[in-house]
Write an enzyme that holds these catalytic residues in place. Structure first.
Site, mmCIF file in Angstrom:
data_model
loop_
_atom_site.group_PDB
_atom_site.id
_atom_site.type_symbol
_atom_site.label_atom_id
_atom_site.label_comp_id
_atom_site.label_asym_id
_atom_site.label_seq_id
_atom_site.Cartn_x
_atom_site.Cartn_y
_atom_site.Cartn_z
ATOM 1 N N ARG A 21 65.631 76.961 -26.890
ATOM 2 C CA ARG A 21 65.994 75.787 -27.687
ATOM 3 C C ARG A 21 67.082 76.100 -28.713
ATOM 4 O O ARG A 21 68.019 75.309 -28.871
ATOM 5 C CB ARG A 21 64.749 75.210 -28.372
ATOM 6 C CG ARG A 21 63.772 74.538 -27.423
ATOM 7 C CD ARG A 21 62.509 74.091 -28.135
ATOM 8 N NE ARG A 21 61.802 75.224 -28.720
ATOM 9 C CZ ARG A 21 60.788 75.109 -29.573
ATOM 10 N NH1 ARG A 21 60.382 73.905 -29.971
ATOM 11 N NH2 ARG A 21 60.203 76.185 -30.051
ATOM 12 N N ASN A 39 60.224 71.505 -26.551
ATOM 13 C CA ASN A 39 59.390 72.043 -25.473
ATOM 14 C C ASN A 39 58.352 71.001 -25.085
ATOM 15 O O ASN A 39 57.853 70.259 -25.926
ATOM 16 C CB ASN A 39 58.631 73.294 -25.942
ATOM 17 C CG ASN A 39 59.510 74.522 -26.028
ATOM 18 O OD1 ASN A 39 60.564 74.592 -25.405
ATOM 19 N ND2 ASN A 39 59.090 75.503 -26.803
#
Length: 798
Positions: A21, A39
């Site tokens: 990320r 996520n």
């Protein structure tokens, strides 16, 4: 004019817990995109607003700059139907959905973190839990997906202000590192005596507790160290007294110990290390690597000061010519090795055959009579993960134990295995693993040991439940070994009945072949291959115990074409631990007792056998009382080893006799490279089945013993003869059945002489050979084969 688009992008693969990320966020800002990333159960979800070309360039760059520990399997794009109001790009809170993603394994400390723990100017100076998005614990600390701090055992530690700053700084490599921690806010490690009294570093005039461990090891003490996936027991590997003390306390008589050294330069003083082996040692997986030992000669080297490198204790790996070395893979290890230039033993923290301890109280209870001191810490180990073991054979990786550093990285299934149900395969009794099939991938568990021990079976059940919950796996089919007494098979039956799940009973050696085929990506509808499966034993279709098989196989079915002549396994399981039983059975089958006594009565093995209750043994064979027939090549190795004087009475660990006779043969072959002398094996047809008969081999071997031929020569001639008959029979079967591909599998193919020479012999004849690399050839790979066969049968039944 540039067209602005809003897209929903999903990234599948190993993309959680690896700094993915932060990478998305950084690249999105570079390309002027707006939106967010999070996520979820399926992987990473990106909502992005920007012009189409910028989004495309961003995704291309994402493939190129995937974090070192990450792996992208696929990326999907679609228009986003909702409204996306944002003026920046951000990482947002994860949310739960159906689990489709995979997890990264635990990984060794990266070079930057190593620099920081030794830099007095770093706030991570001498902090034993330093990590970042490129390294550290992952699988061993996770309770559930998505991978976020609250889903791990790091959730018990609230980040301090400085850690929060790094966590939120997009330019920092700890940006959104879920296990970020420091001296102020993170886990703590401390040293205790085995009697429970605390120890302070000033008692040793050391910097801290980790530095004190160094002094303790140098003084010959045994220290239990809590690591990433469990406890280890450590002592000075050059100190005979310390190593002997560890063997006695751990009740591990001869099984080799793994050794940790501070760097590859130290290892090279003791072993030959190829470039490929060195790459394995320093890899992020940091496995134990089996290396060929050198004839040690003490030398002096300069590392800050003049040091003498001492020889290893001869008790490290008795009867072997290889050593298992591993490098430090946690900050704690690196700190301990700061002043140690000698290797240390680093073996699993358990009593032999029991699971590795993972809890502080458990370790105190079970290891207080083994260790003199303990290194504890207060970060919980959620998943017990032992060290992986690998080696290089014929310039190719061979995995012997797949665990920390490799699991739970998924294995992509071969072509043809699409739209299959979720499958759970339970594995075998020894070297157990289980396997989950889901979404075209296989997730193989870490090594779980031998289930014949109650504690190991309890661990098996706990780990299985964790996997089923972690990956939200709901099996529609359960696959088990056909052996009726395997505990894993009984557990699979119990689960199938309780949940009304379909069950498949898989023949042991067929599963071995299927695992090899799956690892080598053989498509579902490929023509049959010839599988050569040699192991200790597996339950056969005819009620006997197989273990020396030549089988024509696809994923869905098999035909047994040839085998070794079946021999009674006197005493059943006792014969596995007492090789003299196999020697007696093979010898009387080949020559008969009267002839043996008449011609070879003065040999040591005959004197051993004469002391046994032969009348009872003969009655057991005649009446078939606990003496099942077996074609096992593993038992043949035991018989030959016992006959020449290796482990005649009993073995102290699984495969010991076979391992030690291989080492003898290897030593002779390496010093006599041109010598190709061999014993003769023959083949004949019995009951319409072609059998390999070892009778002529035994006659020649006993003659050599009587003539006092050296054991190394006998061991080499046995190996060479076995290679010749395997190559000859395999070539014949390939021609008879029009087969062009042969698979080697089963625990006996951990024998490097056999693997290399049979492979070379068949390849020289133009036959394509496949074997194992990432999956163990032993029963550690069995569950993958069980799962893939069950899936293939489901496809066929539709």
């Amino acid at each position: 004019m540039l067209t602005t688009k809003t897209e929903l992008i999903r990234v599948y693969g190993t993309v959680q817990g690896v700094g993915f990320r932060p990478t998305v966020c950084r690249l999105a800002k570079i390309y002027g995109l707006f939106g967010d990333v999070c996520n979820d159960g399926e992987g990473v979800l990106i909502r992005v607003l920007g012009n189409e070309s910028a989004i495309t360039d961003f995704l291309n760059k994402l493939w190129q700059e995937c974090p070192p520990l990450g792996k992208i399997i696929k990326v999907t794009r679609q228009p986003y139907q909702g409204e996306l109001k944002c003026d920046n790009f951000a990482i947002t809170q994860s949310f739960n959905s159906q689990v489709e993603t995979t997890l990264p394994p635990d990984t060794a400390t990266c070079p930057k973190c190593q620099e920081e723990i030794f830099s007095p100017y770093s706030r991570y100076y001498r902090y034993p839990f330093t990590n970042c998005t490129h390294c550290g614990p992952r699988f061993s600390i996770i309770y559930a997906l998505p991978y976020d701090r609250y889903s791990t055992s790091m959730g018990a530690f609230s980040m301090c202000e400085e850690c929060c700053k790094e966590y939120k700084n997009i330019e920092n490599r700890r940006f959104h590192a879920q296990s970020i921690a420091c001296h102020i806010c993170g886990p703590k490690a401390w040293l205790e005596r085995a009697d429970g009294k605390s120890v302070t570093a000033y008692m040793f005039s050391m910097l801290d507790d980790m530095d004190a461990v160094c002094t303790l090891l140098q003084k010959g003490e045994i220290v239990a160290i809590k690591g990433i996936g469990g406890f280890h027991l450590a002592c000075d590997a050059t100190n005979d007294t310390a190593v002997q003390k560890l063997r006695e306390r751990k009740r591990r008589r001869r099984k080799p110990f793994a050794i940790m050294a501070r760097d590859t330069n130290i290892i090279k003083q003791y072993c030959y290390v190829s470039l490929q082996e060195e790459e394995l040692l320093v890899s992020s997986a940091a496995p134990i690597v089996l290396l060929q030992a050198k004839q040690f000669q003490p030398i002096h080297t300069t590392i800050n000061k003049k040091l003498e490198i001492h020889p290893l204790s001869c008790l490290i790996a008795p009867g072997q010519n290889s050593l298992g070395f591993i490098l430090p893979y946690t900050p704690l290890h690196h700190l301990i090795f700061r002043r140690i230039h000698q290797p240390i033993v680093l073996t699993s923290g358990n009593i032999s055959d029991y699971p590795q301890c993972i809890d502080n109280d458990e370790a105190k209870e079970k290891l207080s009579k083994v260790a003199d001191y303990f290194v504890f810490h207060n970060r919980d180990i959620v998943n017990r993960v032992d060290d992986s073991v690998v080696r290089v054979v014929n310039n190719k990786l061979q995995t012997l134990r797949r665990s920390r550093g490799y699991t739970p990285e998924p294995i992509n299934l071969p072509p043809g295995f699409t739209n299959i149900p979720q499958v759970l395969a339970m594995g075998g009794e020894l070297k157990n693993t289980f396997c989950l099939l889901k979404n075209g991938q296989a997730i193989l568990s870490q090594h779980l040991g031998n289930l014949e021990h109650a504690a190991a079976f309890d661990t098996y059940q706990e780990t299985l439940n964790l996997y089923l919950n972690l990956f939200e796996h709901q099996p529609k089919v359960i696959a088990v070994d056909k052996h009726p007494e395997y505990l894993a098979s009984k557990q699979g039956n119990k689960m199938a009945v309780a949940n009304q799940i379909s069950i498949e009973y898989i023949q042991h050696h067929h599963a071995h072949i299927a695992a090899c085929m799956a690892e080598n990506h053989i498509p579902l509808n490929s023509p049959p291959i010839l599988g050569i499966v040699f192991d200790g034993l597996g339950y056969g279709e005819d009620g006997t115990l197989w273990g020396g098989e030549f089988m024509l196989a696809t994923y869905q079915q098999f035909q047994r074409l040839a085998t070794f002549k079946p021999i009674p396994m006197i005493g059943g399981e006792k014969a596995i631990k007492e090789p003299w039983r196999n020697a007696y059975s093979h010898l009387i089958s080949a020559l008969g007792w009267d002839k043996l006594i008449h011609r070879y009565g003065e040999l040591a093995i005959l004197k051993v056998l004469k002391s046994k209750p032969l009348t009872l043994l003969n009655l057991a064979i005649e009446k078939q009382i606990n003496s099942p027939l077996t074609s096992s090549v593993g038992r043949l190795f035991d018989a030959v080893a016992a006959t020449i004087g290796i482990c005649s009475e009993e073995i102290s660990y699984e495969g010991q006799a076979a391992i030690e006779i291989e080492a003898l043969a290897q030593n002779h072959i390496s010093s006599n490279s041109e010598e190709k002398l061999s014993y003769v094996f023959t083949t004949k047809v019995l009951d319409k089945m072609r059998h390999i008969d070892s009778r002529p081999m035994w006659q020649s071997l006993l003659d050599d013993l009587q003539n006092q031929v050296p054991m190394g020569v006998i061991a080499a001639k046995f190996h060479n003869g076995l290679v010749k008959i395997i190559v000859k029979l395999a070539d014949h079967l390939c021609q008879e059945y029009a087969v062009t591909k042969v698979a080697f599998t089963g625990g006996v193919f951990q024998n490097s002489i056999l693997l290399e020479r049979v492979k070379t012999g068949l390849e020289d004849m133009g036959i394509d050979v496949i074997d194992h690399s990432l999956i163990p050839p032993n029963d550690g790979g069995l569950s993958l084969g069980q799962a893939i066969i069950a899936a293939a049968k489901f496809i066929k039944s539709r």
